[in-house]
Scaffold this active site. Sequence first.
Site, PDB file in Angstrom:
ATOM      1  N   GLU A   1      -0.710  -1.919   4.982  1.00  0.00           N
ATOM      2  CA  GLU A   1       0.286  -1.927   6.254  1.00  0.00           C
ATOM      3  C   GLU A   1       0.270  -0.572   7.001  1.00  0.00           C
ATOM      4  OE1 GLU A   1       3.300  -1.207   8.793  1.00  0.00           O
ATOM      5  OE2 GLU A   1       3.111  -0.062   6.615  1.00  0.00           O
ATOM      6  N   GLU A   2       0.125   0.440   6.167  1.00  0.00           N
ATOM      7  CA  GLU A   2       0.122   1.903   6.939  1.00  0.00           C
ATOM      8  C   GLU A   2      -0.885   1.978   7.787  1.00  0.00           C
ATOM      9  OE1 GLU A   2       2.507   3.852   6.716  1.00  0.00           O
ATOM     10  OE2 GLU A   2       3.436   3.070   4.926  1.00  0.00           O
TER      11      GLU A   2
ATOM     12  N   ASP B   1       0.801  -1.081  -0.046  1.00  0.00           N
ATOM     13  CA  ASP B   1       0.065  -0.054  -0.018  1.00  0.00           C
ATOM     14  C   ASP B   1       0.913   1.338  -0.025  1.00  0.00           C
ATOM     15  OD1 ASP B   1       0.857  -0.971   2.553  1.00  0.00           O
ATOM     16  OD2 ASP B   1      -0.676   0.579   3.315  1.00  0.00           O
TER      17      ASP B   1
HETATM   18 ZN   LIG Z   1       5.128   3.854   6.217  1.00  0.00          ZN
HETATM   19 ZN   LIG Z   2       6.608   1.077   5.529  1.00  0.00          ZN
END
Ligand SMILES: [Zn+2]
Ligand SMILES: [Zn+2]
Length: 440
Positions: free
Chosen positions: A159-160, A96
């Site tokens: 992930e963020e 992402d």
């Molecule tokens: Zn990041």
């Molecule tokens: Zn990262």
Amino acid sequence: MNDAAVTTPSTPSGLKARARRVLAQLDSVLPDVDALYGDLHEHPELSGQEARTAAQVARRLEAEGYEVTRNVGGHGVVGLLRNGDGPTVLLRGDMDALPVEEKTGLSYASRVRTEAGEPVMHACGHDVHTACLVGTAAVLARSRDAWRGTVMVVGQPAEETLTGAKAMLDAGLYARFGTPDAVLGQHTAPLPVGTFMHRDGVAMMGATQVRVRLFGRGAHGAQPELSVDPVVLGASVVLRLQTIVSRELSPLEAAVVTVGHFQAGSRANVIPDEALLEVTVRTEDDGVRSRVLAAIERIAKGEAAAAGAPKPPLVEVLNQGPVNRNDPALMGRVRDAHAEWFGREALVPGVLGTASEDFPYFARGPEHPVPTAYWFVGITPRKTWDAARGATPMEKVAHVPGPHSGFYAPDRAGSLRMGCESLTVAALACLHGGGGPGDH
Ligand SMILES: [Zn+2]
Ligand SMILES: [Zn+2]
């Protein structure tokens, strides 16, 4: 396979010879890795919206002979390559991008905006991670006589927002595809390209995002006596939160408490009803995290009571990423393999970063913890690095663009080659040898 399969040392020379055989495929793979990287960089997708990226990863893994499953916990992609008896090694890349405006001026810079007009950029280097994941998957698939075991390639979404890894595990990642013997992940870092950083124990702090809603009583801005002013209450809470790290924790307990978002009211002459704070907490230890979270709640409630608020505040955890703790044996194995392949001088001493990751969710096996190793790959162009102010590497790091900056611009060719090599060599350090020439 049991853990012993992963921790049985292979002779160093055996590893180097195998890496040579496998990475002989890299030159034929790199043009496609570069094309994928350029495409992903120009077409970044925010967390939870990685449909296009995931489709490209899945298609390429299928073309290399992987059994591919799509939509595992959102846009997650799982590719399996079973290649005889041996350990199962999970290779993870996150896919992402971030709501950041790109300012690199590169010809392939992102000009993407969401429908709401928000800019989108691969400002954390996840396009490098994804391209190198696919490149590593390809070289391993093209050199199956050089290793034995199962490679599990995981393209992870979101992930963020610290939600994608957990979503994939909750969707039955290990129950459906098997519990791996080792999990490997890498992240770009603003170190010079060609260098790598490993850290024993804690690689990154744990993160917890907390939202605090403070309730007051609105009134005309000219009649504060009729109000319980949530702006003043919020300001008191913000200041008092600063005492958690400075007054409640030992100087030897690392933690960060930052109020990154404080919203209240809309104009000067109206006292609003509510104030909203969003706080990020970083700690190296789960016990410290519990104490910090309890302190946030206590302070919010105490200040609200002191202000005579009509009701107590609402304190809720929005999301969290656990402490990213490397398995000592696995980390040592990966570091030794990198030292052997790249040379000791390519390894930078590890420092603890206060950034966080959701990678540690992969350590949560159904029965016992799964060993994980996570390291950093330098991506700063040599010219940028040499021109940066500072005498020591740590001084220079502060003067080159880092992750989440609109100027974050990895050295394209160097980062992709180094990222593919580092992940491939680490994977080979965990897999069994193929028994062909060069093995022991
Ligand atoms: Zn990041
Ligand atoms: Zn990262």
